[in-house]
Design an enzyme around this catalytic site. Structure first.
Site, PDB file in Angstrom:
ATOM      1  N   PRO A   1     -52.159 -17.809  32.688  1.00  0.00           N
ATOM      2  CA  PRO A   1     -52.500 -17.498  34.466  1.00  0.00           C
ATOM      3  C   PRO A   1     -51.261 -16.761  34.946  1.00  0.00           C
ATOM      4  O   PRO A   1     -50.056 -16.815  34.900  1.00  0.00           O
ATOM      5  CB  PRO A   1     -51.542 -19.204  34.876  1.00  0.00           C
ATOM      6  CG  PRO A   1     -51.567 -19.728  33.482  1.00  0.00           C
ATOM      7  CD  PRO A   1     -52.271 -19.158  32.325  1.00  0.00           C
ATOM      8  N   GLU A   2     -51.268 -15.919  35.986  1.00  0.00           N
ATOM      9  CA  GLU A   2     -50.033 -15.373  36.870  1.00  0.00           C
ATOM     10  C   GLU A   2     -49.840 -15.635  37.836  1.00  0.00           C
ATOM     11  O   GLU A   2     -50.818 -16.790  38.078  1.00  0.00           O
ATOM     12  CB  GLU A   2     -50.202 -14.063  36.963  1.00  0.00           C
ATOM     13  CG  GLU A   2     -50.429 -13.379  35.405  1.00  0.00           C
ATOM     14  CD  GLU A   2     -49.899 -11.923  35.463  1.00  0.00           C
ATOM     15  OE1 GLU A   2     -48.737 -12.157  35.935  1.00  0.00           O
ATOM     16  OE2 GLU A   2     -50.254 -10.804  34.312  1.00  0.00           O
TER      17      GLU A   2
ATOM     18  N   HIS B   1     -56.436 -31.987  23.392  1.00  0.00           N
ATOM     19  CA  HIS B   1     -55.464 -30.905  24.330  1.00  0.00           C
ATOM     20  C   HIS B   1     -55.515 -31.483  25.277  1.00  0.00           C
ATOM     21  O   HIS B   1     -54.740 -30.707  26.432  1.00  0.00           O
ATOM     22  CB  HIS B   1     -55.584 -29.552  24.197  1.00  0.00           C
ATOM     23  CG  HIS B   1     -56.218 -28.604  22.641  1.00  0.00           C
ATOM     24  ND1 HIS B   1     -54.739 -28.237  21.647  1.00  0.00           N
ATOM     25  CD2 HIS B   1     -57.125 -28.175  22.458  1.00  0.00           C
ATOM     26  CE1 HIS B   1     -56.099 -28.147  20.882  1.00  0.00           C
ATOM     27  NE2 HIS B   1     -56.619 -27.492  21.205  1.00  0.00           N
TER      28      HIS B   1
ATOM     29  N   ARG C   1     -52.384 -24.136  23.687  1.00  0.00           N
ATOM     30  CA  ARG C   1     -51.105 -23.341  22.664  1.00  0.00           C
ATOM     31  C   ARG C   1     -50.183 -24.709  23.077  1.00  0.00           C
ATOM     32  O   ARG C   1     -48.908 -23.966  22.601  1.00  0.00           O
ATOM     33  CB  ARG C   1     -50.896 -22.374  23.231  1.00  0.00           C
ATOM     34  CG  ARG C   1     -51.977 -21.299  22.031  1.00  0.00           C
ATOM     35  CD  ARG C   1     -52.089 -19.969  22.797  1.00  0.00           C
ATOM     36  NE  ARG C   1     -50.963 -19.494  21.741  1.00  0.00           N
ATOM     37  CZ  ARG C   1     -50.618 -18.387  22.153  1.00  0.00           C
ATOM     38  NH1 ARG C   1     -51.713 -17.580  22.382  1.00  0.00           N
ATOM     39  NH2 ARG C   1     -49.708 -17.791  20.876  1.00  0.00           N
TER      40      ARG C   1
ATOM     41  N   ARG D   1     -29.464  -0.375  36.032  1.00  0.00           N
ATOM     42  CA  ARG D   1     -30.158  -0.795  35.285  1.00  0.00           C
ATOM     43  C   ARG D   1     -30.638   0.191  34.044  1.00  0.00           C
ATOM     44  O   ARG D   1     -31.853   1.102  34.805  1.00  0.00           O
ATOM     45  CB  ARG D   1     -31.695  -1.434  35.599  1.00  0.00           C
ATOM     46  CG  ARG D   1     -31.023  -3.198  36.942  1.00  0.00           C
ATOM     47  CD  ARG D   1     -30.378  -3.676  35.717  1.00  0.00           C
ATOM     48  NE  ARG D   1     -30.095  -5.486  37.130  1.00  0.00           N
ATOM     49  CZ  ARG D   1     -29.939  -6.383  36.777  1.00  0.00           C
ATOM     50  NH1 ARG D   1     -30.517  -6.634  35.909  1.00  0.00           N
ATOM     51  NH2 ARG D   1     -29.494  -6.627  38.195  1.00  0.00           N
TER      52      ARG D   1
END
Ligand code: ZN
Length: 267
Positions: free
Chosen positions: A2-3, A91, A110, A152
């Site tokens: 998920p973002e 899970h 996970r 950077r």
């Protein structure tokens, strides 16, 4: 994984379903995900009402009157609202049972997700304190990106994916935003001009907001969640053709993440 758009869509759905509801019971089935699940939730949350569901980066923040429940979905986590009698499956690590016959269930094969609890303002919590500005707020603008990129010696894509620079821009949306901005992902961040920074800020916002706006297609299917409603130009298309010039896309590894770009359209 998920973002930010998927977390924001989850937040909106949970806000509709949970705000104003009182917690009856908490069931912890797994002592530890990425961090231990605080055992005290079982005794502190019952009787409390969820008064808001907020988001900071990819963290969901549930205001439960006497403190905030903080949840991060990790790589494979998702949250579902289910009838209170639904038996747990494999899970299913945590249930927050609400009065009125529904429960909030955290499922994470996970176990890279996080469940934490804080009684002080969550912005100061160690998990959240170092997170940079939200990409969809005015704090993230061309001046800001130009400033933080000056010294950077890191690829611009890695700069975008650094949560301390900007919150919640993951691999998918970094690839897409750079394609739309016409900027090669492996350029040194310090080489970006001010107009390029301004353009990139706009395309980051565009891809995130576009995905959130298409969230009506986001569905929780039987046992799985359809993340990423947006059709992608480059992400996952390493052997495909550029949607703009029809030339071959290139795939490289940057910071060990798949990175796809068009060598003709991105400079
Ligand atoms: Zn191209």
């Amino acid at each position: 994984m998920p973002e930010l758009p998927e977390v924001e869509l989850t937040r909106r759905r949970l806000e509709r379903e949970l705000v104003g509801k009182r917690i009856a019971r908490v069931v912890i089935r797994t002592p530890k995900l990425r961090l231990p699940i605080p055992q005290e939730l079982e005794s502190t949350l019952p009787g409390r009402t969820v008064s808001s569901v907020a988001r900071r980066g990819k963290y969901l923040l549930f205001d439960c009157e006497i403190g905030w429940l903080i949840i991060h979905l990790g790589m494979t986590g998702f949250l579902r609202i289910l009838p209170g009698t639904t038996p747990p499956g494999k899970h299913d690590h945590l249930d927050i049972v609400l009065e009125g016959g529904v429960l909030l269930r955290f499922h994470d094969p996970r176990k890279f997700g996080t469940v934490a609890w804080t009684t002080v303002a969550p912005a100061g919590h160690p998990l959240l304190a170092g997170i940079g500005p939200e990409p969809l707020t005015t704090a993230f603008d061309g001046d800001y990106l130009f400033g933080v990129s000056r010294s950077r010696r890191v690829a611009v894509k890695q700069l975008l994916m650094n949560a301390a620079i900007v919150a919640g821009v993951g691999n998918i949306y970094a690839n897409e935003a750079l394609f739309r901005a016409g900027i090669r992902p492996d350029r040194f961040a310090a080489s970006l001009t001010h107009p390029e920074c301004a353009r990139l800020v706009n395309t980051v916002r565009e891809v995130l907001q576009g995905s959130i706006d298409q969230g009506s297609t986001y569905q929780v299917a039987e046992g799985s969640v359809a993340y990423h409603p947006l059709a992608f130009d480059v992400y996952g298309r390493g052997t495909g053709a550029c949607t703009r010039c029809n030339g071959a896309l290139e795939e490289i590894r940057l910071g060990n993440r798949s990175t796809v770009f068009c060598p003709r359209c991105q400079h």
